[in-house]
Design an enzyme around this catalytic site. Structure first.
Site, PDB file in Angstrom:
ATOM      1  N   GLU A  60      -5.955   2.162  -1.966  1.00 14.76           N
ATOM      2  CA  GLU A  60      -5.275   3.041  -1.011  1.00 14.76           C
ATOM      3  C   GLU A  60      -6.192   3.528   0.109  1.00 14.76           C
ATOM      4  O   GLU A  60      -5.804   3.537   1.287  1.00 14.76           O
ATOM      5  CB  GLU A  60      -4.650   4.247  -1.725  1.00 14.76           C
ATOM      6  N   HIS A 129       3.478  11.217 -10.685  1.00 12.16           N
ATOM      7  CA  HIS A 129       4.494  10.552  -9.877  1.00 12.16           C
ATOM      8  C   HIS A 129       5.549  11.533  -9.341  1.00 12.16           C
ATOM      9  O   HIS A 129       6.583  11.106  -8.849  1.00 12.16           O
ATOM     10  CB  HIS A 129       5.198   9.452 -10.675  1.00 12.16           C
TER      11      HIS A 129
END
Lengths: 326, 339
Positions: A60, A129
């Site tokens: 990322e 999440h």
């Protein structure tokens, strides 16, 4: 008008903007062959090829940095966070470069990049999440932050974000992807950034929200209206820059403010809005402004615990009534 | 894939190129020496990281790039900026925080930028610039393959230090660059020290060029105190990049003659080590080469030295005379909308 699901509306926006400008490309984890974790870019690699629908390694920080570099040199990346929480790994590139680099370069380089993807509290996805990043990024100078509430909003705002010359964080809520709505079939249907949307007019209270919490507010409002109240509901759409004017205009009518957000209460956007109202519209308030936000805890897995972590319609009804009766 | 240590270089430098390289090295050295003076006189502030000793790397690589090629740098970025053509006036003025500086006084020593010279910036976090440079290289590939640009492939030279070679961004970016055959040179200036952390105490593999093995790309170690050797290695890497053959990792063994920054008392590094490297000073070494090759006389080089001294005097005067950026423009440049 075309009836579209939220994720299809996002895809339409991306396709229209990619067709309009060959410098626009998409990158991220599984955006190409797999079609995106929520199928926003399904099959687009067939049309645009591997470079414009760039499947990246799971790195990322570096693919975000790559997007920054590409943007500085004239491309217009749309970076998908497979889950926006993962982009905590890219905080430095988004903040130092996406947010601040134009300034530190004395205006020479711009970073026209959209960072979009799913986030928010879903259904028992666990703490990592279920993140809301808007407050984490809120203080970073130079960033714009958008959080749409419906398919039509998503399309119009995403198109505006892609055309914007700044780095725009675009937070999509996981529980909104299958929402359906009629959307104008117009390539130039744009919802400008920085303008809030008054969803319902009323005189008794101003309820300000964004993203999925708008729907909780609207549910609450149905009950409140049935009981004879007339709330005004504002969907912020763009969190930064904040459309304080629209909130202020509403307060001149209602004199009461309730803010409903899914992010943590501490250090959150609600606190920021209240401080701004204090500075600019204090005299309009007949009661202290109230914020309803998530509890300051990592989102628990257990379904019941998860549900009480975030504001529910009954919480909104209760707080709104307290405020209107104050 | 080639993983090699370059020992001796036969040069392809022409006389004109060699003199341009010499001029660039002197420019870097004199500029940095003047920075130290100005810092101690209280003319510049903050953290100022000088490059003295490492000039052969900047000059050897960047002298071979064209105006459309990109350079990214670190907090030790003054000389990379000069080599890429950013005027000494603009760099000095930036260090003085002036409106005429290359970042209009907003960046400072560690954040030099020049869009015109395709200097992507000085990045102050270790390894921060590596992914950004990978992005400019991606854009160059995109330009060729998506936008069908007919011109020669642009190349990016990405500079960083030994410390960055232990950071994830280094590995992540090299992986992507190798995967997509991006036109980029990863130039690691191994000066053996990350402030006070010796390279040998920080990296399990001491030879950084061997880290290229993990990505099946060429890794080359070169004497970073020998501009002729750096020039040769960079030339090959640039040719590979332009030909679409992908990235090269270059490890240039070098040394900074001063502390980490001007705020560093430099007490940790061994005196003998410093003296040993001082003897490797790339400038006298290159002078000797030029004499040997009959490319210049002492008189000619001295005249270049004098010209540079004058240019730096001029840069300092320019910086002193330049206005501060108006404080009422403090919000300017936050967003793309404000010009």
């Amino acid at each position: 008008m075309a009836s579209r699901l939220f994720f299809e509306a996002l895809r339409d926006a991306i396709v229209e903007e990619m067709d309009r400008d060959p410098n626009v490309f998409v990158l991220g984890e599984d955006v190409g062959h797999y079609g995106g974790s929520y199928k926003v870019t399904k099959d687009l690699h067939r049309k645009y090829g591997e470079l414009r629908m760039l499947d990246t390694p799971i790195a990322e920080a570096s693919f975000s940095g790559l997007a920054v570099g590409a943007a500085m040199c004239g491309l217009r990346p749309i970076l998908e966070g497979m889950n926006m929480g993962f982009l905590l790994l890219a905080f430095s590139q988004i903040a130092n470069n996406g947010g601040m680099l134009r300034y530190t370069s004395g205006g020479q380089f711009t970073v026209p990049m959209v960072v979009r993807g799913p986030g928010g509290v879903g259904r028992q996805l666990g703490a990592e999440h279920s993140q809301r990043l808007e407050a984490y990024f809120y203080a970073v100078p130079g960033l714009k932050i958008v959080a749409p509430s419906t398919p039509k909003e998503a399309k119009g705002l995403l198109k505006a974000a892609i055309r914007d010359n700044n780095t725009v964080l675009f937070f999509e809520h996981v529980l909104l992807y299958n929402l359906r709505e009629d959307i104008p079939e117009d390539d130039d249907f744009i919802i400008p950034l920085g303008k809030a949307n008054v969803l319902r007019e009323g005189e008794d209270i101003t309820i300000v929200s964004y993203s999925r919490m708008v729907h909780h507010c609207l549910q609450a409002v149905d009950s409140l209206v049935a009981e004879g109240y007339e709330p005004e509901v504002i969907d912020l759409r763009t969190l930064k820059p904040l459309d304080l004017e629209t909130i202020g205009k509403s307060l001149k009518k209602t004199h009461r403010l309730l803010i409903v957000e899914e992010d943590y209460k501490t250090g959150g956007l609600g606190g920021e809005i209240i401080a701004l109202i204090d500075e600019h519209y204090f005299d309009e308030l007949d009661a202290p402004a109230v914020r309803l936000a998530s509890k300051d805890i990592p989102t628990p897995y257990n379904g019941r615990m998860e549900a009480v972590t975030i504001p529910q319609p009954e919480d909104i009804i209760r707080e709104a009534k307290k405020l209107m009766e104050a | 894939m080639i993983q090699e240590k370059i020992k001796l270089a036969t040069t392809s430098l022409t006389q004109d190129e060699a003199l341009a390289v010499y001029r660039d090295m002197i420019l870097g050295r004199v500029f940095e020496d003047r920075c130290a003076q100005m810092y101690y006189q209280g003319k510049m502030f903050g953290f100022v990281h000088l490059y003295s000793g490492q000039e052969a790397v900047s000059s050897g690589v960047i002298s071979q790039l064209g105006p459309l090629d990109y350079v990214s740098s670190t907090y030790r970025d003054h000389v990379h900026a000069l080599s890429k053509g950013v005027p000494a006036r603009a760099v000095m003025a930036e260090l003085f925080g002036k409106a005429t500086g290359c970042s209009r006084g907003r960046g400072g020593s560690m954040h030099l930028f020049s869009a015109e010279h395709r200097l992507l910036g000085g990045y102050a976090f270790v390894a921060e610039g590596i992914p950004v440079a990978t992005g400019s290289a991606f854009k160059s590939k995109y330009l060729k393959e998506v936008l069908n640009d007919p011109h020669r492939t642009e190349v990016t030279a990405c500079f960083f230090g030994d410390g960055a070679s232990n950071n994830g961004a280094f590995f992540e970016s090299m992986n992507m660059a190798a995967l997509w055959k991006l036109p980029i040179l990863f130039v690691c200036e191994n000066n053996l020290w990350s402030i006070g952390m010796a390279h040998s105490r920080a990296s399990s593999v001491h030879d950084i060029y061997k880290k290229a093995l993990a990505f099946d790309i060429p890794g080359v170690q070169v004497d970073g105190m020998d501009v002729v050797a750096v020039h040769k290695v960079a030339k090959e890497a640039i040719e590979r990049a332009r030909a679409g053959e992908g990235p090269t990792l270059i490890e240039a063994l070098t040394y900074r003659f001063r502390g980490h920054s001007l705020a560093d008392p430099d007490e940790l590094r061994d005196k003998e080590e410093k003296e040993r490297w001082r003897k490797q000073d790339p400038i006298p070494k290159f002078q000797h080469f030029l004499y040997e090759q009959g490319m210049a006389t002492e008189l000619e080089l001295k005249s270049i030295d004098r010209e540079i001294e004058v240019a730096i005097d001029d840069a300092v005067q320019f910086a002193l005379d330049s206005p501060e950026p108006p404080v009422d423009e403090i919000y300017r440049f936050i967003h793309a909308e404000d010009e």
